[in-house]
Design a protein around this motif. Structure first.
Motif, short mmCIF file in Angstrom:
data_model
loop_
_atom_site.label_atom_id
_atom_site.label_comp_id
_atom_site.label_asym_id
_atom_site.label_seq_id
_atom_site.Cartn_x
_atom_site.Cartn_y
_atom_site.Cartn_z
N ASP A 67 -13.58 101.58 113.72
CA ASP A 67 -13.84 101.48 112.29
C ASP A 67 -14.97 100.50 112.00
OD1 ASP A 67 -11.55 103.09 110.99
OD2 ASP A 67 -10.52 101.82 112.44
N VAL A 68 -14.94 99.36 112.66
CA VAL A 68 -15.98 98.35 112.44
C VAL A 68 -17.33 98.88 112.90
CG1 VAL A 68 -16.78 96.04 113.08
CG2 VAL A 68 -14.36 96.43 112.53
N GLY A 69 -17.36 99.52 114.06
CA GLY A 69 -18.63 100.05 114.57
C GLY A 69 -19.19 101.15 113.70
N LEU A 70 -18.31 102.01 113.15
CA LEU A 70 -18.81 103.09 112.32
C LEU A 70 -19.33 102.56 110.99
CD1 LEU A 70 -19.29 106.11 112.10
CD2 LEU A 70 -16.97 106.36 111.19
N VAL A 71 -18.64 101.61 110.37
CA VAL A 71 -19.14 101.07 109.11
C VAL A 71 -20.42 100.27 109.34
CG1 VAL A 71 -17.81 98.90 109.03
CG2 VAL A 71 -18.46 100.04 106.91
N ASP A 72 -20.56 99.64 110.51
CA ASP A 72 -21.82 98.96 110.83
C ASP A 72 -22.96 99.96 110.94
OD1 ASP A 72 -23.53 96.73 111.82
OD2 ASP A 72 -23.46 97.90 113.66
N ALA A 73 -22.71 101.10 111.57
CA ALA A 73 -23.76 102.13 111.66
C ALA A 73 -24.13 102.64 110.27
CB ALA A 73 -23.27 103.28 112.54
N VAL A 74 -23.14 102.81 109.42
CA VAL A 74 -23.41 103.23 108.04
C VAL A 74 -24.18 102.15 107.29
CG1 VAL A 74 -22.24 103.62 105.82
CG2 VAL A 74 -21.54 104.91 107.84
N ALA A 75 -23.81 100.89 107.51
CA ALA A 75 -24.51 99.79 106.85
C ALA A 75 -25.99 99.74 107.24
CB ALA A 75 -23.83 98.46 107.19
N THR A 76 -26.28 100.05 108.49
CA THR A 76 -27.67 100.08 108.95
C THR A 76 -28.46 101.14 108.21
OG1 THR A 76 -27.02 99.27 111.13
CG2 THR A 76 -29.14 100.37 110.97
N VAL A 77 -27.85 102.33 108.04
CA VAL A 77 -28.52 103.39 107.28
C VAL A 77 -28.66 102.99 105.82
CG1 VAL A 77 -28.32 105.78 106.48
CG2 VAL A 77 -27.68 105.19 108.84
N ALA A 78 -27.61 102.38 105.25
CA ALA A 78 -27.65 101.98 103.84
C ALA A 78 -28.76 100.97 103.58
CB ALA A 78 -26.30 101.41 103.43
N ALA A 79 -28.96 100.03 104.50
CA ALA A 79 -30.02 99.04 104.33
C ALA A 79 -31.40 99.71 104.39
CB ALA A 79 -29.90 97.97 105.40
N ARG A 80 -31.54 100.68 105.28
CA ARG A 80 -32.84 101.36 105.42
C ARG A 80 -33.16 102.23 104.22
NH1 ARG A 80 -31.79 104.68 109.48
NH2 ARG A 80 -31.90 106.61 108.28
N THR A 81 -32.14 102.85 103.63
CA THR A 81 -32.35 103.80 102.54
C THR A 81 -32.04 103.21 101.17
OG1 THR A 81 -30.08 104.65 102.75
CG2 THR A 81 -31.81 105.74 104.06
N ASP A 82 -31.59 101.95 101.17
CA ASP A 82 -31.19 101.28 99.93
C ASP A 82 -30.10 102.07 99.21
OD1 ASP A 82 -31.21 99.13 98.18
OD2 ASP A 82 -32.67 100.06 96.84
N ALA A 83 -29.12 102.52 99.97
CA ALA A 83 -28.02 103.30 99.40
C ALA A 83 -27.02 102.39 98.70
CB ALA A 83 -27.31 104.08 100.51
N GLY A 84 -26.26 102.96 97.79
CA GLY A 84 -25.20 102.23 97.12
C GLY A 84 -25.69 101.36 95.98
N ILE B 239 -26.25 109.95 110.81
CA ILE B 239 -25.83 109.52 112.15
C ILE B 239 -24.95 110.59 112.78
CG2 ILE B 239 -25.94 107.07 111.51
CD1 ILE B 239 -22.93 107.05 111.28
N ASP B 240 -24.72 110.48 114.07
CA ASP B 240 -23.79 111.35 114.78
C ASP B 240 -22.53 110.54 115.05
OD1 ASP B 240 -22.27 112.81 116.57
OD2 ASP B 240 -23.98 113.53 117.72
N PRO B 241 -21.47 110.72 114.26
CA PRO B 241 -20.29 109.87 114.42
C PRO B 241 -19.62 110.01 115.78
CG PRO B 241 -19.82 111.68 112.92
CD PRO B 241 -21.29 111.70 113.17
N VAL B 242 -19.72 111.18 116.40
CA VAL B 242 -19.10 111.35 117.72
C VAL B 242 -19.81 110.48 118.75
CG1 VAL B 242 -18.50 113.01 119.53
CG2 VAL B 242 -18.35 113.69 117.12
N GLU B 243 -21.12 110.43 118.69
CA GLU B 243 -21.86 109.58 119.64
C GLU B 243 -21.66 108.10 119.34
OE1 GLU B 243 -23.13 110.60 122.44
OE2 GLU B 243 -22.39 112.56 121.82
N VAL B 244 -21.55 107.74 118.06
CA VAL B 244 -21.25 106.35 117.71
C VAL B 244 -19.90 105.96 118.30
CG1 VAL B 244 -20.70 104.78 115.81
CG2 VAL B 244 -22.65 106.34 115.62
N VAL B 245 -18.90 106.81 118.13
CA VAL B 245 -17.56 106.52 118.67
C VAL B 245 -17.61 106.47 120.20
CG1 VAL B 245 -15.25 107.52 118.96
CG2 VAL B 245 -16.28 107.34 116.68
N ALA B 246 -18.35 107.36 120.82
CA ALA B 246 -18.45 107.35 122.29
C ALA B 246 -19.01 106.02 122.78
CB ALA B 246 -19.33 108.50 122.77
#
Length: 347
Positions: free
Chosen positions: A324-341, A19-26
């Protein structure tokens, strides 16, 4: 059976690369300014540990537009002790959570320090992009910890014009170690350890304060004309330096006003700094200095962006839970797609 996904730092970092964290934060800053987020008062607990060092726990809850549609709910629990670095530990650490919107159960838990540092650095880059010198060639870091390293990582990627880095830390070995790592990681950069804070501040058009200072110490005379200050650690600029800025932008004025532990909160409570509404009315008879706006207002075109001219511009982010909530949600979306963790069985 109920399970949740756990992401350690390596898994968090792998997801962040997608993801692009700067665009997520924007996007989150815009949503917050438009009233599309929910941000309760943070929980705050402080104490003195066995070494006599300040220690604290902060619980930051929020609800934001979700990366996959709907609403994301979550929390960051971030704790710190100022004595940690001398024992070789990072000053702050904790956990970030994503909640299921139907059951309210936590469905993802992630190591928070990396997420928190990236969120903070992404906000700085966004503010610098909108309010700072257009093509910065040099930056000074006051403080040489994790936040400085994370800021430099994102700045190198975001500003190809960057060529020089200066750093000062009250612990000289920490500054030298930062410089050695930066030289090895970014060969294009000339990295120099400054002998003191005053000389560090004056040599670059961009200043990022990432210290643990609770006593303001930077007067306006140290700050160069045409400069941009990311006042990340919140207690480095003196009253005179803040009030003397060419322009001052914040993330959330209410958060700042409600916290007199920080210098800008004290200035706002004393009506030396004023927050104006959209129409420009300060809502008070005080002759204090108005803030120039929030970064969200700038992004939405509700307030003009003022870049440094003959003076300097200050960005003062208090730190919003919704980022913080928005960034971890974006990470969670990637984690679900890639089965990370790792999937943990609760019962």
């Amino acid at each position: 059976m109920e399970t949740l996904r756990f992401l350690d730092r390596a898994a968090v970092s792998a997801c962040l690369r997608e993801i692009d964290p700067v665009e997520v934060v924007a996007d989150l800053v815009r949503a917050h300014t438009l009233g599309r987020t929910t941000m309760p008062a943070e929980g705050y607990l402080s104490w003195t540990n066995g070494e006599g060092a300040y220690s604290r726990a902060i619980a930051m809850l929020g609800a934001v537009p979700a990366a996959g549609g709907g609403t994301a709910y979550g929390m960051k629990l971030i704790n710190a002790a100022v004595s940690n670095p001398k024992h070789g530990r990072e000053r702050a650490g904790g956990l970030s959570f994503v909640f299921d919107p139907e059951t309210a159960r936590p469905v993802l838990v992630a190591e928070a320090a990396r997420l928190s540092a990236v969120r903070t650095a992404a906000y700085t880059l966004l503010s610098l992009r909108e309010l700072g010198p257009v093509e910065p060639d040099a930056v000074t870091f006051l403080g040489a910890g994790v936040l400085a390293s994370t800021h430099l990582e994102l700045m190198v990627a975001g500003f190809p014009t960057l060529r020089r880095v200066y750093v000062f830390d009250v612990v000289p070995d920490r500054a030298e170690a930062f410089a050695d790592r930066a030289r090895a990681a970014y060969p294009r950069l000339a990295v120099e350890v400054a002998p003191d804070a005053r000389r560090a501040v004056g040599v670059a058009p961009v200043l990022v304060t990432v210290t643990t200072s609770d006593t303001p110490y930077i007067p306006p005379s140290w700050l160069p004309s045409g400069g941009f200050v990311a006042h990340v650690s919140l207690d480095d600029l003196t009253e005179e330096a803040i009030l003397g800025a060419e322009a001052i932008y914040v993330d959330d004025a209410d958060l700042i006003r409600e916290n007199p532990r920080r210098i800008m909160g004290r200035l706002m409570q004393d009506d030396k700094l004023l927050w104006t509404d959209e129409g420009g009315s300060a809502g008070t008879a005080s002759t204090g200095r108005p803030l120039d706006g929030s970064l969200g207002q700038v992004l939405l075109g509700h307030r003009p962006a003022r870049r440094p001219g003959t003076g300097y511009v200050v960005s003062n982010p208090f730190g919003m839970a919704v980022l913080d909530v928005g960034l971890v949600d974006a990470v969670a979306t990637v984690a679900a797609r890639t089965d990370a963790g790792v999937r943990l069985e609760l019962f």
